[in-house]
Scaffold this active site. Sequence first.
Site, PDB file in Angstrom:
ATOM      1  N   ILE A 159       5.676  22.267  20.324  1.00 44.47           N
ATOM      2  CA  ILE A 159       4.399  22.225  20.040  1.00 44.47           C
ATOM      3  C   ILE A 159       3.601  22.905  21.116  1.00 44.47           C
ATOM      4  O   ILE A 159       2.305  23.223  20.967  1.00 44.47           O
ATOM      5  CB  ILE A 159       4.010  20.555  19.980  1.00 44.47           C
ATOM      6  CG1 ILE A 159       2.792  20.470  19.235  1.00 44.47           C
ATOM      7  CG2 ILE A 159       4.057  19.896  21.286  1.00 44.47           C
ATOM      8  CD1 ILE A 159       2.613  18.933  18.782  1.00 44.47           C
ATOM      9  N   ASN A 195      16.906  20.833  30.346  1.00 47.50           N
ATOM     10  CA  ASN A 195      16.144  19.977  31.103  1.00 47.50           C
ATOM     11  C   ASN A 195      16.694  18.869  31.114  1.00 47.50           C
ATOM     12  O   ASN A 195      17.045  18.071  29.902  1.00 47.50           O
ATOM     13  CB  ASN A 195      14.949  19.825  31.225  1.00 47.50           C
ATOM     14  CG  ASN A 195      14.122  21.391  31.295  1.00 47.50           C
ATOM     15  OD1 ASN A 195      14.469  22.174  32.163  1.00 47.50           O
ATOM     16  ND2 ASN A 195      12.963  21.511  30.483  1.00 47.50           N
ATOM     17  N   GLN A 238      12.780  16.937  32.249  1.00 46.61           N
ATOM     18  CA  GLN A 238      13.005  16.263  31.034  1.00 46.61           C
ATOM     19  C   GLN A 238      11.872  15.599  30.791  1.00 46.61           C
ATOM     20  O   GLN A 238      11.629  14.540  31.749  1.00 46.61           O
ATOM     21  CB  GLN A 238      14.201  15.718  30.841  1.00 46.61           C
ATOM     22  CG  GLN A 238      14.615  15.314  29.502  1.00 46.61           C
ATOM     23  CD  GLN A 238      15.884  14.600  29.214  1.00 46.61           C
ATOM     24  OE1 GLN A 238      16.679  14.535  30.330  1.00 46.61           O
ATOM     25  NE2 GLN A 238      16.185  14.236  28.240  1.00 46.61           N
ATOM     26  N   HIS A 240      17.822  18.030  24.186  1.00 44.39           N
ATOM     27  CA  HIS A 240      17.497  19.244  23.446  1.00 44.39           C
ATOM     28  C   HIS A 240      17.598  20.291  24.096  1.00 44.39           C
ATOM     29  O   HIS A 240      17.713  20.354  25.296  1.00 44.39           O
ATOM     30  CB  HIS A 240      15.937  18.711  23.117  1.00 44.39           C
ATOM     31  CG  HIS A 240      15.251  18.488  24.242  1.00 44.39           C
ATOM     32  ND1 HIS A 240      15.181  17.418  24.604  1.00 44.39           N
ATOM     33  CD2 HIS A 240      14.370  19.453  25.011  1.00 44.39           C
ATOM     34  CE1 HIS A 240      14.129  17.489  25.679  1.00 44.39           C
ATOM     35  NE2 HIS A 240      13.661  18.898  25.840  1.00 44.39           N
ATOM     36  N   HIS A 281      16.203  24.228  24.876  1.00 41.28           N
ATOM     37  CA  HIS A 281      15.135  25.161  24.357  1.00 41.28           C
ATOM     38  C   HIS A 281      15.776  26.589  24.087  1.00 41.28           C
ATOM     39  O   HIS A 281      16.769  27.006  24.990  1.00 41.28           O
ATOM     40  CB  HIS A 281      14.102  25.121  25.790  1.00 41.28           C
ATOM     41  CG  HIS A 281      13.491  23.996  26.134  1.00 41.28           C
ATOM     42  ND1 HIS A 281      12.152  23.639  26.009  1.00 41.28           N
ATOM     43  CD2 HIS A 281      14.142  22.756  26.761  1.00 41.28           C
ATOM     44  CE1 HIS A 281      11.859  22.505  26.476  1.00 41.28           C
ATOM     45  NE2 HIS A 281      12.778  21.901  26.985  1.00 41.28           N
TER      46      HIS A 281
HETATM   47  P1  5GP Z   1      11.443  18.695  28.040  1.00 42.12           P
HETATM   48  O1  5GP Z   1      10.449  18.844  28.999  1.00 42.12           O
HETATM   49  O2  5GP Z   1      11.855  17.311  27.860  1.00 42.12           O
HETATM   50  O3  5GP Z   1      12.485  19.444  28.446  1.00 42.12           O
HETATM   51  O4  5GP Z   1      11.040  19.442  26.751  1.00 42.12           O
HETATM   52  C1  5GP Z   1      10.264  18.649  25.581  1.00 42.12           C
HETATM   53  C2  5GP Z   1       9.648  19.517  25.058  1.00 42.12           C
HETATM   54  O5  5GP Z   1       9.156  19.061  23.630  1.00 42.12           O
HETATM   55  C3  5GP Z   1       8.187  19.954  25.465  1.00 42.12           C
HETATM   56  O6  5GP Z   1       8.366  21.522  25.755  1.00 42.12           O
HETATM   57  C4  5GP Z   1       7.283  19.547  24.568  1.00 42.12           C
HETATM   58  O7  5GP Z   1       6.236  20.989  24.332  1.00 42.12           O
HETATM   59  C5  5GP Z   1       7.992  19.375  23.131  1.00 42.12           C
HETATM   60  N1  5GP Z   1       7.262  18.393  22.477  1.00 42.12           N
HETATM   61  C6  5GP Z   1       6.831  17.096  22.670  1.00 42.12           C
HETATM   62  N2  5GP Z   1       6.294  16.520  21.917  1.00 42.12           N
HETATM   63  C7  5GP Z   1       6.575  17.227  20.591  1.00 42.12           C
HETATM   64  C8  5GP Z   1       6.207  16.938  19.333  1.00 42.12           C
HETATM   65  O8  5GP Z   1       6.152  16.085  18.795  1.00 42.12           O
HETATM   66  N3  5GP Z   1       6.686  18.244  18.553  1.00 42.12           N
HETATM   67  C9  5GP Z   1       6.941  19.364  18.808  1.00 42.12           C
HETATM   68  N4  5GP Z   1       7.225  20.377  17.915  1.00 42.12           N
HETATM   69  N5  5GP Z   1       7.525  19.576  20.293  1.00 42.12           N
HETATM   70  C10 5GP Z   1       7.073  18.437  21.103  1.00 42.12           C
END
Ligand code: 5GP
Length: 113
Positions: free
Chosen positions: A32, A86, A93, A99, A101
Amino acid sequence: MSDPCIFCKIASGVIPADLIYQDEHFVAFHDITPQAPVHVLVIPRQHIASLSEADDASLLAGLLEAVRKISSQLALVPAGWRTVINTGTDGGQTVMHLHAHILAGRFMQWPPF
Ligand code: 5GP
Ligand code: ZN
């Protein structure tokens, strides 16, 4: 029962997302808040909080295989891409559902900050 996490809701279709890949075990969709021209998240359908809690080797292999398939689907070869997982607070994270990326479409700096 506690409320499912946001990625569980995306995987089950409760929250809409722009799905670009799905199979029996994994789902992928655009981030997003993209950090690169291509920024895709690949998640297992099963809720696993982080890599530190993922003790199923076949699931982890499947996650990387999904990344590889998606890189082909998005024509990221031969330019390349970066895969990031992450983990935990210092790992950056923010969503506690495992997840990967996929970042692509520009040169990736190293080291990451
Ligand atoms: P993290 O920081 O946990 O490695 O990555 C989480 C990712 O999820 C972030 O890049 C953030 O932009 C994405 N994200 C969080 N909420 C949503 C959502 O509701 N929809 C989508 N498509 N991405 C999300
Ligand atoms: Zn979840």
